[in-house]
Scaffold this motif. Structure first.
Motif, PDB file in Angstrom:
ATOM      1  N   ALA A 102     117.070   6.704 -38.379  1.00 53.72           N
ATOM      2  CA  ALA A 102     115.775   7.383 -38.433  1.00 53.72           C
ATOM      3  C   ALA A 102     115.564   8.296 -37.225  1.00 53.72           C
ATOM      4  CB  ALA A 102     114.646   6.366 -38.513  1.00 53.72           C
ATOM      5  N   VAL A 103     116.175   7.943 -36.088  1.00 53.21           N
ATOM      6  CA  VAL A 103     116.008   8.753 -34.882  1.00 53.21           C
ATOM      7  C   VAL A 103     117.147   9.770 -34.836  1.00 53.21           C
ATOM      8  CG1 VAL A 103     115.830   8.739 -32.374  1.00 53.21           C
ATOM      9  CG2 VAL A 103     114.877   6.859 -33.689  1.00 53.21           C
ATOM     10  N   THR A 104     116.868  10.939 -35.384  1.00 55.32           N
ATOM     11  CA  THR A 104     117.843  12.018 -35.390  1.00 55.32           C
ATOM     12  C   THR A 104     117.328  13.145 -34.513  1.00 55.32           C
ATOM     13  OG1 THR A 104     116.823  13.080 -37.304  1.00 55.32           O
ATOM     14  CG2 THR A 104     118.554  11.448 -37.756  1.00 55.32           C
ATOM     15  N   PHE A 105     118.157  14.142 -34.346  1.00 51.59           N
ATOM     16  CA  PHE A 105     117.746  15.299 -33.545  1.00 51.59           C
ATOM     17  C   PHE A 105     116.506  15.955 -34.143  1.00 51.59           C
ATOM     18  CE2 PHE A 105     117.997  19.858 -32.530  1.00 51.59           C
ATOM     19  CZ  PHE A 105     117.921  19.774 -31.156  1.00 51.59           C
ATOM     20  N   GLY A 106     116.433  16.015 -35.475  1.00 54.29           N
ATOM     21  CA  GLY A 106     115.279  16.636 -36.136  1.00 54.29           C
ATOM     22  C   GLY A 106     113.991  15.874 -35.913  1.00 54.29           C
ATOM     23  N   THR A 107     114.041  14.540 -35.980  1.00 53.75           N
ATOM     24  CA  THR A 107     112.820  13.765 -35.767  1.00 53.75           C
ATOM     25  C   THR A 107     112.379  13.822 -34.306  1.00 53.75           C
ATOM     26  OG1 THR A 107     114.090  11.725 -35.496  1.00 53.75           O
ATOM     27  CG2 THR A 107     113.209  12.190 -37.685  1.00 53.75           C
ATOM     28  N   VAL A 108     113.321  13.821 -33.392  1.00 56.59           N
ATOM     29  CA  VAL A 108     112.964  13.926 -31.972  1.00 56.59           C
ATOM     30  C   VAL A 108     112.362  15.299 -31.687  1.00 56.59           C
ATOM     31  CG1 VAL A 108     113.894  13.970 -29.627  1.00 56.59           C
ATOM     32  CG2 VAL A 108     114.652  12.210 -31.226  1.00 56.59           C
ATOM     33  N   THR A 109     112.956  16.342 -32.260  1.00 54.73           N
ATOM     34  CA  THR A 109     112.432  17.695 -32.062  1.00 54.73           C
ATOM     35  C   THR A 109     111.015  17.815 -32.615  1.00 54.73           C
ATOM     36  OG1 THR A 109     114.662  18.588 -32.193  1.00 54.73           O
ATOM     37  CG2 THR A 109     112.861  20.132 -32.526  1.00 54.73           C
ATOM     38  N   LEU A 120     108.559  15.889 -30.356  1.00 55.15           N
ATOM     39  CA  LEU A 120     108.272  16.561 -29.092  1.00 55.15           C
ATOM     40  C   LEU A 120     107.486  17.855 -29.294  1.00 55.15           C
ATOM     41  CD1 LEU A 120     111.627  16.014 -27.188  1.00 55.15           C
ATOM     42  CD2 LEU A 120     109.463  14.809 -26.876  1.00 55.15           C
ATOM     43  N   THR A 121     107.549  18.410 -30.490  1.00 50.18           N
ATOM     44  CA  THR A 121     106.811  19.627 -30.791  1.00 50.18           C
ATOM     45  C   THR A 121     105.308  19.372 -30.854  1.00 50.18           C
ATOM     46  OG1 THR A 121     108.701  20.489 -32.003  1.00 50.18           O
ATOM     47  CG2 THR A 121     106.584  21.506 -32.470  1.00 50.18           C
ATOM     48  N   VAL A 122     104.914  18.198 -31.308  1.00 53.09           N
ATOM     49  CA  VAL A 122     103.486  17.900 -31.471  1.00 53.09           C
ATOM     50  C   VAL A 122     102.722  18.027 -30.153  1.00 53.09           C
ATOM     51  CG1 VAL A 122     101.827  16.103 -32.121  1.00 53.09           C
ATOM     52  CG2 VAL A 122     103.828  16.517 -33.544  1.00 53.09           C
ATOM     53  N   LEU A 175     103.972  15.992 -41.502  1.00 49.63           N
ATOM     54  CA  LEU A 175     105.287  16.177 -42.119  1.00 49.63           C
ATOM     55  C   LEU A 175     106.316  15.186 -41.574  1.00 49.63           C
ATOM     56  CD1 LEU A 175     105.447  20.065 -42.268  1.00 49.63           C
ATOM     57  CD2 LEU A 175     105.126  18.474 -44.172  1.00 49.63           C
ATOM     58  N   LEU A 176     106.240  14.885 -40.287  1.00 46.26           N
ATOM     59  CA  LEU A 176     107.134  13.890 -39.700  1.00 46.26           C
ATOM     60  C   LEU A 176     106.868  12.513 -40.301  1.00 46.26           C
ATOM     61  CD1 LEU A 176     109.309  13.119 -37.621  1.00 46.26           C
ATOM     62  CD2 LEU A 176     107.459  12.797 -35.970  1.00 46.26           C
ATOM     63  N   ALA A 177     105.599  12.171 -40.467  1.00 48.91           N
ATOM     64  CA  ALA A 177     105.252  10.879 -41.069  1.00 48.91           C
ATOM     65  C   ALA A 177     105.761  10.788 -42.503  1.00 48.91           C
ATOM     66  CB  ALA A 177     103.737  10.673 -41.026  1.00 48.91           C
ATOM     67  N   ARG A 178     105.624  11.870 -43.242  1.00 47.88           N
ATOM     68  CA  ARG A 178     106.120  11.869 -44.624  1.00 47.88           C
ATOM     69  C   ARG A 178     107.637  11.750 -44.680  1.00 47.88           C
ATOM     70  NH1 ARG A 178     103.679  16.159 -48.496  1.00 47.88           N
ATOM     71  NH2 ARG A 178     104.995  14.908 -49.838  1.00 47.88           N
ATOM     72  N   ARG A 179     108.320  12.405 -43.747  1.00 48.43           N
ATOM     73  CA  ARG A 179     109.786  12.320 -43.712  1.00 48.43           C
ATOM     74  C   ARG A 179     110.243  10.903 -43.383  1.00 48.43           C
ATOM     75  NH1 ARG A 179     114.394  15.748 -42.388  1.00 48.43           N
ATOM     76  NH2 ARG A 179     115.909  14.493 -41.268  1.00 48.43           N
TER      77      ARG A 179
END
Length: 146
Positions: free
Chosen positions: A19-26, A29-31, A89-93
């Motif tokens: 679940a902790v991928t580069f996309g989820t971390v990005t 951190l964007t929020v 969107l992160l929560a939905r993913r």
């Protein structure tokens, strides 16, 4: 007598995706970055308006309202709403792909806790946007020296 080490149980298939991928971390951190950027840009409208008023007083005539102030006002509000959208969107993913809630991973927890600062930031950004349009409509008093 020798000790036997139990072997790990054979897996039933491929390992579940992380679940902790580069996309989820990005995304996580964007929020907070969007929240801070939105508040900073929105508050910058006050500086733009102050400089505009000072230039008018120095020139002793009315100058056109700066377009940069409109851009900063709208950018602040858009960035604040974008922070909420990225968190949703992160929560939905996380829920759809991994079956996890937002707080069950550290990126989700970071995004989920910092997005609540938007509850304070978005109304402030909307007030600043209103102030931009109110200032543009009212103009300034050039004073007695002109």
């Amino acid at each position: 007598m020798t000790a036997t080490v139990p072997s790990p149980a054979p897996s039933d298939g491929p390992a579940p995706p992380r679940a902790v991928t580069f996309g989820t971390v990005t995304a996580a951190l964007t929020v907070p970055l969007l929240i801070v950027a939105g508040a900073a840009v929105s508050l910058h409208t006050q500086e733009i308006e102050s400089e505009w008023a000072d230039r008018q007083r120095e020139a002793c005539r009315e100058l056109p309202f700066p377009v940069a102030e409109y851009a900063a006002g709208w950018a602040g509000a858009v960035l604040g709403v974008a922070a909420v959208a990225v968190c949703v969107l992160l929560a939905r993913r996380l829920r759809g792909r991994y079956g996890l809630r937002l707080g069950e991973t550290w990126p989700g927890l970071l995004a989920g806790t910092t997005v609540w600062f938007s509850v304070l930031a978005i109304p402030m950004e909307l007030i600043q946007l209103y102030a931009v349009y109110a200032a543009a409509a009212s103009g300034i008093s050039l004073g007695d020296g002109c």
